[in-house]
Enzyme design. Structure first.
Site, PDB file in Angstrom:
ATOM      1  N   GLN A   1       1.159  -1.378   0.117  1.00  0.00           N
ATOM      2  CA  GLN A   1       0.309  -0.140  -0.314  1.00  0.00           C
ATOM      3  C   GLN A   1       0.916   1.234  -0.274  1.00  0.00           C
ATOM      4  O   GLN A   1       1.009   1.788   1.446  1.00  0.00           O
ATOM      5  CB  GLN A   1      -0.865   0.207   1.301  1.00  0.00           C
ATOM      6  CG  GLN A   1      -1.881   1.405   0.897  1.00  0.00           C
ATOM      7  CD  GLN A   1      -2.964   0.779   1.990  1.00  0.00           C
ATOM      8  OE1 GLN A   1      -3.210  -0.172   2.855  1.00  0.00           O
ATOM      9  NE2 GLN A   1      -3.839   1.965   2.360  1.00  0.00           N
ATOM     10  N   PHE A   2       1.511   1.831  -1.079  1.00  0.00           N
ATOM     11  CA  PHE A   2       1.890   3.100  -1.274  1.00  0.00           C
ATOM     12  C   PHE A   2       1.651   4.004  -0.488  1.00  0.00           C
ATOM     13  O   PHE A   2       2.010   4.822  -0.530  1.00  0.00           O
ATOM     14  CB  PHE A   2       2.338   3.214  -3.116  1.00  0.00           C
ATOM     15  CG  PHE A   2       1.250   3.931  -3.477  1.00  0.00           C
ATOM     16  CD1 PHE A   2       1.391   5.085  -3.578  1.00  0.00           C
ATOM     17  CD2 PHE A   2       0.807   2.740  -4.267  1.00  0.00           C
ATOM     18  CE1 PHE A   2      -0.025   5.981  -4.571  1.00  0.00           C
ATOM     19  CE2 PHE A   2      -0.814   3.382  -5.043  1.00  0.00           C
ATOM     20  CZ  PHE A   2      -0.514   4.772  -5.006  1.00  0.00           C
ATOM     21  N   THR A   3      -0.030   4.332  -0.212  1.00  0.00           N
ATOM     22  CA  THR A   3      -0.387   5.134   0.040  1.00  0.00           C
ATOM     23  C   THR A   3      -0.253   5.601   1.377  1.00  0.00           C
ATOM     24  O   THR A   3      -0.536   6.740   1.914  1.00  0.00           O
ATOM     25  CB  THR A   3      -2.279   5.223  -0.312  1.00  0.00           C
ATOM     26  OG1 THR A   3      -2.599   4.042   0.707  1.00  0.00           O
ATOM     27  CG2 THR A   3      -2.834   5.357  -1.721  1.00  0.00           C
TER      28      THR A   3
END
Length: 150
Positions: A78-80
């Site tokens: 989850q890059f966010t």
């Protein structure tokens, strides 16, 4: 690396209607890989997560780890989690590592946590539009950042 660890009664990951991973009692681990993360972050974070005492013992006290509990895990990229919201209202993801860096680190983390747990863990599909379903148990949600070691 940043991780959001959620103690779950059950969790699953679906991509385009296909069930990718499914667990009962255990941990859902959302993993955000940032610029500058490396194998040392992987090793530290994996050990911290599998030994984190957030499962109830026989007295109802959070005193058991995933390793002791025998629960399962799903690791979802989850890059966010690397979002910066300092300026304006649109998050910046400049701190997130690019795929050529983050994919090998994500895969390395999955292998390391499997080794530390002594069993397979579920995953998502890197870069896919995933639907994550979970039943948070407690709720217990812990955020860990390898840069600050907390």
């Amino acid at each position: 690396m940043k991780a959001v660890i959620q103690r779950v009664s059950k969790a699953s990951v679906t991509v385009e209607g296909e069930l990718i991973s499914n667990i009962g009692n255990g941990l859902l681990i959302l993993l955000g890989i940032g610029n500058g993360d490396d194998e040392k972050d992987i090793e530290w974070l994996s050990r911290k997560i599998v030994n984190l005492r957030i499962f109830n013992d026989e007295n109802g006290v959070m005193n058991k780890s995933l390793l002791e509990n025998g629960g399962d895990a799903i690791v979802v990229s989850q890059f966010t989690l690397q979002a910066s919201t300092k300026k304006g209202n649109r998050p910046s993801y400049i701190k997130a590592a690019k795929p050529d860096i983050s994919i090998p680190l994500y895969e390395g983390f999955v292998k390391t946590i499997q080794k530390d747990l002594g069993k397979e863990v579920g995953t998502g599909v890197f870069g896919a539009d995933m639907k994550v379903d979970l039943l948070n148990d407690g709720p217990v949600t812990i955020i860990i950042d390898t840069k600050s070691k907390e």
